[in-house]
Design an enzyme around this catalytic site. Structure first.
Site, short mmCIF file in Angstrom:
data_model
loop_
_atom_site.label_atom_id
_atom_site.label_comp_id
_atom_site.label_asym_id
_atom_site.label_seq_id
_atom_site.Cartn_x
_atom_site.Cartn_y
_atom_site.Cartn_z
N LYS A 10 20.99 0.77 51.00
CA LYS A 10 22.08 1.49 51.29
C LYS A 10 21.19 2.52 51.36
O LYS A 10 20.28 2.64 50.81
CB LYS A 10 23.44 1.53 50.13
N TYR A 50 32.84 -2.62 56.39
CA TYR A 50 33.81 -2.34 55.25
C TYR A 50 35.62 -2.45 56.01
O TYR A 50 35.88 -1.42 56.60
CB TYR A 50 34.01 -1.47 54.64
N ASN A 127 25.38 2.64 44.40
CA ASN A 127 25.03 0.85 43.49
C ASN A 127 23.68 0.72 44.67
O ASN A 127 23.20 -0.52 44.07
CB ASN A 127 25.74 0.47 43.53
N HIS A 130 24.13 -3.62 49.05
CA HIS A 130 24.55 -4.19 49.47
C HIS A 130 24.27 -5.92 49.41
O HIS A 130 23.71 -6.44 50.15
CB HIS A 130 25.70 -3.99 50.39
N GLU A 141 28.60 -10.71 58.44
CA GLU A 141 28.05 -9.90 57.84
C GLU A 141 26.62 -9.99 58.87
O GLU A 141 26.70 -9.39 59.83
CB GLU A 141 28.04 -9.76 56.94
P1 ADP Z 1 30.26 -5.03 45.57
O1 ADP Z 1 29.42 -4.53 47.08
O2 ADP Z 1 29.67 -5.58 44.59
O3 ADP Z 1 29.96 -6.97 46.90
P2 ADP Z 1 32.78 -4.20 46.37
O4 ADP Z 1 33.39 -5.16 48.14
O5 ADP Z 1 33.97 -4.37 45.76
O6 ADP Z 1 31.25 -5.12 45.52
O7 ADP Z 1 32.90 -3.08 47.30
C1 ADP Z 1 31.73 -2.26 47.88
C2 ADP Z 1 31.57 -0.94 47.29
O8 ADP Z 1 32.62 -0.27 47.31
C3 ADP Z 1 30.90 -1.25 46.27
O9 ADP Z 1 28.63 -1.68 45.52
C4 ADP Z 1 30.73 0.24 45.82
O10 ADP Z 1 29.47 1.12 46.16
C5 ADP Z 1 31.83 0.60 46.08
N1 ADP Z 1 32.99 1.10 45.40
C6 ADP Z 1 33.58 0.35 44.35
N2 ADP Z 1 34.83 0.15 44.19
C7 ADP Z 1 34.94 1.58 43.74
C8 ADP Z 1 35.31 2.63 43.07
N3 ADP Z 1 36.16 1.93 42.09
N4 ADP Z 1 35.31 3.33 43.14
C9 ADP Z 1 34.14 3.71 44.25
N5 ADP Z 1 33.01 3.59 44.78
C10 ADP Z 1 34.06 1.94 44.03
#
Ligand code: ADP
Length: 163
Positions: A10, A50, A127, A130, A141
């Site tokens: 990211k 997304y 974080n 992805h 994807e």
């Molecule tokens: P992952 O990336 O671990 O598969 P998700 O698909 O559930 O997780 O969420 C996508 C991304 O959205 C996360 O990696 C994070 O960057 C962001 N995210 C998820 N939940 C939250 C939240 N409650 N508040 C802020 N950002 C969030």
């Protein structure tokens, strides 16, 4: 058992200079990189990645913040192949919330923020990476981000020594 999975470093991961470190961790376990490029996507494209699904799981506000986050700079997108590659990459990446991600995982080693903090700031959790969550997501994807000609077939030394 041999699976393909989609990984994106990211904007924060690129800007923090973590590209080499992240690729090294996936290579170290013997996973094979079969596609890679740098892209700076717009919100229209980001919405295809997304989808409404994230709004259903995490809330519409999270989807909005996420679309801002993923489009704020260039990202590195990659396709990786290996035995149970989807689960193995998710193991190396760690859980969504950096606060809960264990040391040794990419998110645990390079980030630390919490859901509570992100929600208070009204910002997406940054974080750094992805990775596809399951087989259905990986297929969707990989097809969204790569054309078949951008994915390559070759042999690595791991196929002789690690598998
Ligand atoms: P992952 O990336 O671990 O598969 P998700 O698909 O559930 O997780 O969420 C996508 C991304 O959205 C996360 O990696 C994070 O960057 C962001 N995210 C998820 N939940 C939250 C939240 N409650 N508040 C802020 N950002 C969030």
């Amino acid at each position: 058992m041999i699976e393909r999975t989609f990984v994106a470093i990211k904007p924060d991961g690129v800007q923090r200079g973590l590209v080499g470190e992240i690729i090294k961790r996936l290579e170290n376990v013997g996973l094979k990189i079969i596609g890679m490029k740098m892209m700076w996507i717009d919100k229209e494209f980001a919405k295809k990645h997304y989808t409404e699904d994230i709004a259903k799981r995490r809330g519409e506000h999270v989807r909005e913040m996420l679309l801002d986050y993923i489009t704020e700079g260039p990202i590195i997108v990659m396709a990786w192949e290996g035995i149970h590659a989807i689960d193995v990459v998710r193991k190396l990446v760690g859980p969504t919330e950096p606060k809960s991600a264990l040391p040794g995982t990419i998110r645990g080693d390079f980030t630390h923020v919490s859901f509570t903090h992100a929600d208070a700031q009204k910002k997406s959790i940054k974080n750094v990476i992805h990775a596809s969550g399951d087989g259905k997501d990986a297929k969707y994807e990989l097809n969204l981000w790569f054309s078949p000609l951008e994915l390559h077939t070759y042999r690595t030394v791991h196929e002789a020594h690690v598998m």
